[in-house]
Design a protein around this motif. Structure first.
Motif, PDB file in Angstrom:
ATOM      1  N   ALA A 161      -5.841  -4.188   1.266  1.00 47.44           N
ATOM      2  CA  ALA A 161      -6.677  -4.209   0.061  1.00 47.44           C
ATOM      3  C   ALA A 161      -6.021  -5.021  -1.053  1.00 47.44           C
ATOM      4  O   ALA A 161      -6.687  -5.737  -1.800  1.00 47.44           O
ATOM      5  CB  ALA A 161      -6.943  -2.781  -0.424  1.00 47.44           C
TER       6      ALA A 161
ATOM      7  N   GLY B 273       0.797  -1.210   0.000  1.00 47.79           N
ATOM      8  CA  GLY B 273       0.000   0.000   0.000  1.00 47.79           C
ATOM      9  C   GLY B 273       0.831   1.262   0.000  1.00 47.79           C
ATOM     10  O   GLY B 273       0.306   2.370   0.108  1.00 47.79           O
TER      11      GLY B 273
ATOM     12  N   ASP C 143      -6.249   0.725   3.023  1.00 46.20           N
ATOM     13  CA  ASP C 143      -5.254  -0.208   2.482  1.00 46.20           C
ATOM     14  C   ASP C 143      -4.095  -0.305   3.464  1.00 46.20           C
ATOM     15  O   ASP C 143      -2.935  -0.088   3.114  1.00 46.20           O
ATOM     16  CB  ASP C 143      -4.778   0.279   1.109  1.00 46.20           C
TER      17      ASP C 143
END
Length: 474
Positions: free
Chosen positions: A149, A101, A144
């Motif tokens: 994610a 991320g 995230d």
């Protein structure tokens, strides 16, 4: 398989330089059938689509060059006496997102500016160059959070990819099952023709015997007519089964995708050799389920992950970011570029960025629609699982019953052939009538055809086991 059937197979099958057994035939179908080739290509495409899902993680290079001449009266330097402004330069940037991320970006910039006629008091700005090197980093702390994610997207893609490729495997197996059924239909047709020719030959012998007995005054002309009618009916039956054989041959040619000029290879196989249903199932151990049901479970899991991914995408986000940039200002562009690394006048920045999408009906609809899709897929998967268990039990039951029928039919054939032989011996000794011989011959022929049909159906039922797999419950 009897020696007589092997001989008949070689007589009926087209002449060619080689013969194929079942496995060789299936391998040829797998390599030549256009539908299977198409499914293999689609599986490759599915893998590529999965790999392409990481397109957002690919490094991105950006380059820009510019040249400008500005004589606008609103030019910021006009109020200081400049007649016009000229500038040129370029920027170069490289950015990369990581599965954690984190996003990192590097940049380099150099430009030169010219302002002819500028007030001498601002002489340093009549011509000057600028340059900078910069790095920026950002990290999601919520939506995230260190790659949550990304990991969820990977899991969804893996499951979706497995379900998609499995659907292609199911279609491929279906084609292979149909191809195998065509193989057994062909062997059945070959044996059917062999039996029909044997029956015709025996009926002709009966006609010859009857004709001799009529000439000797032992039998009536009606007996001769009956034996001739038997010959005619057997000839008609032979024409019908030869037509079935021609259709079976064409079916094999279609599965092998042979050109009209290519001969059909001879097919060899033992239609009497049974195979356990479990031996046809993919997988060495575990619970046996229909491949269709297994794919439904994968699809349900993929949709469940997709629903979680939608929830993740609509979470609030808190992004921590920071950047550092050097700054240089010299007489021209080359000089400014030479001092890119000068850290005496840096620009430093750190920040937090919060994003929140309000919980409106639209947002809830987006969430709920994916959840309902997941629920529907789960219910469908559970139904498929029930049908799978039932179909496997039923397939085994039918196979067991069919095996009993084959065994009983084998006994019937033996008895009917013995009866026909006994009637023929009695007929030759003048102790039986033609009608009894004809009936015995017809019953024996019918019993053999029925046995051959049952064996063919048994082999085709075994082929249906290819549509099941064994999985280990975790």
């Amino acid at each position: 398989m009897t020696m007589k059937f092997l001989v008949a197979l070689l007589i009926v099958a087209p002449s060619c330089s080689f013969a194929m057994n079942l496995q060789e035939y299936l391998n040829a179908v797998s390599s030549k059938h256009k539908t299977i080739q198409s499914l293999d290509v689609q599986k490759e495409a599915a893998d590529l689509r999965k790999e392409a899902g990481d397109i957002s993680l690919v490094p991105v290079l950006q380059a820009n060059a510019f040249y400008s001449e500005d004589k606008s009266p609103t030019n910021q330097w006009v109020s200081f006496g400049a007649d016009e402004s000229k500038s040129y330069g370029g920027t170069l940037g490289l950015s990369k997102s990581f599965s954690s991320g984190t996003n990192v970006a590097l940049s380099a910039q150099a430009a030169e500016f010219q302002n002819p006629g500028l007030n001498p008091l601002l002489g340093d700005f009549q011509k000057f160059g600028t340059g900078s090197l910069g790095v920026s980093i950002s990290q999601s702390l919520w939506k995230d959070f260190f790659g949550e994610a990304t990991r969820m997207r990977w899991a969804t893609q893996d499951m979706s990819n497995a379900a998609e490729k499995g659907s292609y495997d199911l279609q491929k197996k279906s084609v292979m099952v149909q191809a195998e059924m065509a193989f057994w239909d062909y062997l059945y047709s070959v044996e059917n023709v062999s039996i029909a020719r044997d029956s015709l030959e025996r009926s002709r012998r009966i006609e010859t015997w009857t004709r001799r007995r009529v000439n000797d005054g032992i039998s009536e002309k009606a007996d001769l007519l009956q034996s001739q009618a038997l010959v005619a009916s057997r000839q008609l039956a032979l024409i019908a089964v030869e037509d079935d054989l021609a259709s079976a041959k064409q079916s094999l040619r279609d599965y092998l995708e042979l050109e009209p000029s290519e001969p059909l290879p001879a097919m060899t196989g033992d239609i009497s050799k049974s195979r356990p249903l479990s031996s046809m199932v993919d997988g060495s151990r575990g619970r046996v389920v229909a491949l269709e049901a297994y794919l439904a479970s994968l699809d349900a899991k993929a949709k469940e992950l997709a629903a979680r991914q939608v929830d993740e995408n609509y979470k609030p986000d808190l992004v921590l970011s920071g950047s550092y940039q050097t700054n240089s200002k010299e007489n021209d562009l080359p000089a400014a570029a030479q001092k890119w690394g000068d850290t005496n006048r840096p620009t430093e920045k750190i920040g937090l960025n919060f994003t929140y999408m309000f919980d409106t009906d639209v947002k809830e609809a987006a969430r709920n629609s994916s959840k309902k899709d997941a629920l529907a897929a789960k219910l469908q998967s559970e139904r498929k699982a029930l049908e799978s268990e039932s179909s496997w039990v039923e397939l085994n039951r039918r196979y067991s019953e069919l095996s009993k029928r084959v065994e009983a039919a084998t006994q019937v054939v033996g008895l009917q052939e013995s009866r026909a032989k006994a009637q023929a011996d009695l007929f030759n000794k003048g102790r039986s009538i033609t009608n009894d011989v004809v009936n015995a011959e017809e019953d024996a022929g019918t019993a053999k055809l029925n046995l051959s049909r049952l064996k063919s159906e048994q082999r085709k039922m075994e082929a249906q086991g290819r549509l099941y797999i064994a999985i280990e419950d975790k």
